[in-house]
Design a protein around this motif. Structure first.
Motif, short mmCIF file in Angstrom:
data_model
loop_
_atom_site.label_atom_id
_atom_site.label_comp_id
_atom_site.label_asym_id
_atom_site.label_seq_id
_atom_site.Cartn_x
_atom_site.Cartn_y
_atom_site.Cartn_z
N VAL A 268 -62.04 -146.78 5.32
CA VAL A 268 -63.34 -147.30 5.75
C VAL A 268 -63.13 -148.35 6.84
O VAL A 268 -62.26 -149.22 6.71
CB VAL A 268 -64.10 -147.95 4.57
N LYS A 269 -63.92 -148.25 7.88
CA LYS A 269 -63.98 -149.29 8.89
C LYS A 269 -65.33 -149.98 8.72
O LYS A 269 -66.36 -149.46 9.14
CB LYS A 269 -63.85 -148.69 10.30
N PRO A 270 -65.36 -151.16 8.08
CA PRO A 270 -66.64 -151.83 7.84
C PRO A 270 -67.34 -152.17 9.16
O PRO A 270 -66.73 -152.72 10.07
CB PRO A 270 -66.24 -153.11 7.09
N ARG A 271 -68.61 -151.82 9.26
CA ARG A 271 -69.38 -152.07 10.47
C ARG A 271 -70.80 -151.56 10.29
O ARG A 271 -71.11 -150.89 9.32
CB ARG A 271 -68.75 -151.36 11.66
N ILE A 272 -71.62 -151.86 11.28
CA ILE A 272 -72.92 -151.22 11.42
C ILE A 272 -72.72 -150.13 12.47
O ILE A 272 -72.39 -150.42 13.61
CB ILE A 272 -74.01 -152.21 11.86
N LEU B 269 -66.91 -138.68 5.79
CA LEU B 269 -65.62 -139.35 5.68
C LEU B 269 -65.08 -139.82 7.03
O LEU B 269 -64.58 -140.94 7.15
CB LEU B 269 -64.61 -138.47 4.96
N GLU B 270 -65.15 -139.00 8.07
CA GLU B 270 -64.65 -139.41 9.38
C GLU B 270 -65.49 -140.56 9.95
O GLU B 270 -64.96 -141.46 10.60
CB GLU B 270 -64.65 -138.23 10.35
N THR B 271 -66.78 -140.51 9.71
CA THR B 271 -67.66 -141.58 10.19
C THR B 271 -67.36 -142.89 9.45
O THR B 271 -67.30 -143.95 10.07
CB THR B 271 -69.13 -141.18 10.00
N LEU B 272 -67.14 -142.81 8.14
CA LEU B 272 -66.78 -144.00 7.38
C LEU B 272 -65.48 -144.61 7.89
O LEU B 272 -65.32 -145.83 7.91
CB LEU B 272 -66.66 -143.67 5.90
N ALA B 273 -64.57 -143.75 8.33
CA ALA B 273 -63.25 -144.21 8.80
C ALA B 273 -63.31 -144.79 10.21
O ALA B 273 -62.33 -145.36 10.68
CB ALA B 273 -62.25 -143.07 8.75
N GLY B 274 -64.44 -144.68 10.91
CA GLY B 274 -64.57 -145.29 12.22
C GLY B 274 -65.11 -144.42 13.33
O GLY B 274 -65.43 -144.91 14.41
N ASN B 275 -65.20 -143.11 13.12
CA ASN B 275 -65.74 -142.23 14.15
C ASN B 275 -67.23 -142.52 14.34
O ASN B 275 -67.99 -142.48 13.39
CB ASN B 275 -65.51 -140.76 13.75
N GLU B 276 -67.63 -142.81 15.56
CA GLU B 276 -69.04 -143.15 15.83
C GLU B 276 -69.89 -141.92 16.15
O GLU B 276 -71.09 -142.04 16.37
CB GLU B 276 -69.13 -144.16 16.97
N THR B 277 -69.28 -140.75 16.20
CA THR B 277 -70.05 -139.53 16.43
C THR B 277 -69.98 -138.68 15.18
O THR B 277 -68.90 -138.22 14.79
CB THR B 277 -69.49 -138.74 17.63
N HIS B 278 -71.10 -138.49 14.52
CA HIS B 278 -71.14 -137.68 13.31
C HIS B 278 -71.76 -136.32 13.60
O HIS B 278 -71.19 -135.29 13.28
CB HIS B 278 -71.91 -138.41 12.21
N LYS B 279 -72.94 -136.32 14.19
CA LYS B 279 -73.66 -135.10 14.55
C LYS B 279 -74.25 -135.28 15.94
O LYS B 279 -74.59 -136.39 16.33
CB LYS B 279 -74.81 -134.82 13.57
N ASP B 280 -74.42 -134.18 16.65
CA ASP B 280 -75.03 -134.27 17.98
C ASP B 280 -76.54 -134.46 17.88
O ASP B 280 -77.17 -134.97 18.80
CB ASP B 280 -74.72 -133.03 18.81
N ALA B 281 -77.13 -134.07 16.74
CA ALA B 281 -78.57 -134.16 16.57
C ALA B 281 -78.90 -134.28 15.09
O ALA B 281 -78.16 -133.77 14.23
CB ALA B 281 -79.26 -132.93 17.16
#
Length: 186
Positions: free
Chosen positions: A30-34, A66-78
């Motif tokens: 997890v990368k804590p953030r908004i 899971l990837e978004t929680l780990a820091g990826n800022e792109t989850h879905k295109d829409a």
């Protein structure tokens, strides 16, 4: 800004842009953030199944976070929201409330055959929000320039390429989710 009461085909941010707080078990990175990543409620069952190590027994359209929680800022295109009813669907009108009901102003309108509560689908790509409406004018908002969604850009010449891009992505969404074969035999 806020909204006093939601309706079935209203997709303003207080209704459709809901904060999601996730605190997974410590074994997940997890990368804590908004985050500004766009997610949908359908992503929650997919996430829980992935974390729990099991397969869902039904066709679902979510994507694990899971990837978004780990820091990826792109989850879905829409992301998408759907609501409302077609004309004649009286079972959706919540009839029977009189003027003494605090919900009467909305429900009285909801029971009409006007466009107030009829079928619409909203999609958001980045900070552009497009709503296709079955019985009334479509809407397009640039949330960076107009966060309160006051100026509908749907007819503006400089946004026509964006409108077509959004319509094409909405068609893809309907193709992806519209008619799937059940998992088991009837």
């Amino acid at each position: 800004y806020s909204i006093c009461e939601k309706v079935q085909n209203c997709f303003e941010n207080p209704v459709s842009n809901i904060p999601l707080v996730v605190k997974p078990a410590k074994q997940f990175e997890v990368k804590p953030r908004i985050s500004k990543a766009l997610v949908e409620l359908v992503d929650l069952p997919a996430t829980i199944a992935k974390m729990g190590g099991f397969e869902l027994s039904y066709t679902q359209f979510g994507k694990p976070l899971l990837e978004t929680l780990a820091g990826n800022e792109t989850h879905k295109d829409a992301v998408f929201c759907e609501g409302g009813r077609i004309h004649g669907e009286e079972q959706c009108m919540e009839k029977g409330h009189g003027p003494e009901s605090p919900y009467y102003p909305r429900l009285a309108t909801q029971g009409s055959e006007g466009p107030e509560h009829t079928k619409a689908t909203m999609m958001r790509m980045g900070n552009i929000k497009y709503t296709m409406r079955l019985y009334e004018k479509d809407e397009l908002y640039d949330l960076d320039k107009d966060p309160m969604e006051l100026k509908n850009l749907i007819d503006e010449p400089e946004y026509q390429e964006t409108v077509w891009k959004m319509k094409e992505r909405l068609l893809q969404y309907f193709m992806e989710t519209g008619d799937f074969v059940p998992m088991g035999r009837d």
